[in-house]
Design an enzyme around this catalytic site. Structure first.
Site, mmCIF file in Angstrom:
data_model
loop_
_atom_site.group_PDB
_atom_site.id
_atom_site.type_symbol
_atom_site.label_atom_id
_atom_site.label_comp_id
_atom_site.label_asym_id
_atom_site.label_seq_id
_atom_site.Cartn_x
_atom_site.Cartn_y
_atom_site.Cartn_z
ATOM 1 C CB ALA A 172 34.870 -26.842 4.546
ATOM 2 C CE LYS A 173 27.455 -28.820 2.273
ATOM 3 N NZ LYS A 173 28.254 -30.275 1.527
ATOM 4 N NE ARG A 174 35.288 -27.350 9.270
ATOM 5 C CZ ARG A 174 36.329 -27.465 8.298
ATOM 6 N NH1 ARG A 174 37.235 -26.445 8.091
ATOM 7 N NH2 ARG A 174 36.677 -28.743 7.900
#
Ligand code: GLU
Ligand code: ZN
Length: 326
Positions: A257-259
């Site tokens: 994911a973005k993280r």
């Protein structure tokens, strides 16, 4: 389950809810490789029924990203084909007809519960994290007919739920092997319609109507397969063969994911990184090519086999990612 057809038909079924990234690229590449390695055909279908989450510009971006990466398909929204349309929001009459058949046979019943009511009805409201609470069947014998349900709902939307039997569904998964899941024990009677066709119904209608005989997708959809098998049986259709591949995770073990950094395909392209670098990464994650090598999808074909695919989750190390895709 179905015997393999002479020319296997598979599909890529992206949802235009976000950008294509390394995680879904790997799943799509495996779906494409599995079908192409046996000389089969590929269908591209856009799964855009998820109203509020769909981004209007995402479909064109997905198609452009997939083309840039070297994917091709015989049928799809941009090339047409005999089993179109290939965009779900253009296929609603098919879903309505399937719902009608399920209603006629009593396979589904109307439900007026809100999410809050479902949670309140449960002593332990902990369903599978991604799917919400298990539905306890509150409406299964509540209404004599649809009119009674509509009257009770007082103008609120009603849902249609499939009566899930108390039994395990079994299938021979092409990646995970002998597989079983009990839908009633998992999500319970599940929604096939709420204002629009739910994913479970739309995907079954589409895969059947498009004569798809192999569904390769991420193993986040593993339990959905049991629901879909129930729908195939209720509709009298032959199910495809299923293959569930592990998702790509970060070093924290969580789904990419973005993280974990920006892994959107578009950003590599904008940074001047060759598509072969990305496909090379897919190849190395499957043991098909050496780490750091550059490959095209076609170059991965000769050595590809579903049986040899690693079963473990694929970890994308953030630092390694930095090094590779600088
Ligand atoms: N559209 C779904 C997704 O992007 C995939 C559905 C499927 O492969 O059955 O998650
Ligand atoms: Zn209900």
């Amino acid at each position: 389950m179905s015997a393999p057809a002479a020319t296997p038909r598979g599909r890529l079924a992206p949802s235009p809810t976000g950008a294509l990234h390394l995680g879904n690229l790997r799943t799509f590449a495996l779906a494409w490789l599995s079908i192409r390695s046996r000389g089969g055909s590929v269908v591209l279908r856009i799964e855009d029924l998820d109203g509020p989450r769909v981004k209007p510009e995402a479909t064109a971006q997905l198609v452009a990203d997939l083309r840039w990466l070297g994917f091709d398909w015989e049928e799809g929204p941009d090339v047409g084909g005999p089993r179109g349309p290939y965009v779900q929001t253009e296929r609603r009459p098919l879903y309505t007809a399937a719902l009608e058949r399920l209603r006629e046979s009593g396979a589904v019943y109307p439900c007026t519960c809100s999410r809050r009511e479902i949670e309140a009805a449960l002593s332990a409201p902990n369903g599978p994290a991604d799917e919400g609470a298990r539905y306890p069947g509150s409406c299964s014998a509540r209404f004599a007919d649809e009119a009674a349900a509509r009257a009770a709902a007082g103008g609120r939307e009603i849902a249609w739920r499939f009566r899930a039997p108390h039994e395990e569904q079994h299938w021979e998964d092409l990646v995970r092997g002998s597989s079983a899941h009990d839908v009633q024990a998992g999500v319970g009677d599940f929604v096939v319609w709420r204002g629009d066709a739910a994913y479970q119904l739309a995907v079954v209608v589409d895969d059947a109507a498009m004569a798809i005989d192999e569904v390769l997708r991420g193993d986040d959809l593993f339990t959905s397969t049991a629901r879909q098998l129930l729908l195939y049986r209720a509709l009298g259709w032959r199910p495809p063969r299923f293959a569930h591949v592990p998702l790509v995770v970060g070093t924290d073990g969580r789904r990419l994911a973005k993280r974990h950094g920006d892994t959107r395909i578009a950003r590599y392209r904008e940074a001047g990184i060759a598509p072969e670098r990305l496909i090379g990464w897919v190849g190395s994650s499957c043991g098909l090519s050496a780490r750091g090598s550059e490959r095209t999808l076609r170059e991965l074909l000769p050595r590809f086999s579903l049986e040899a695919l690693p079963r473990e989750r694929v970890v994308l190390d953030e630092r390694e990612h930095e090094r590779w895709f600088r």
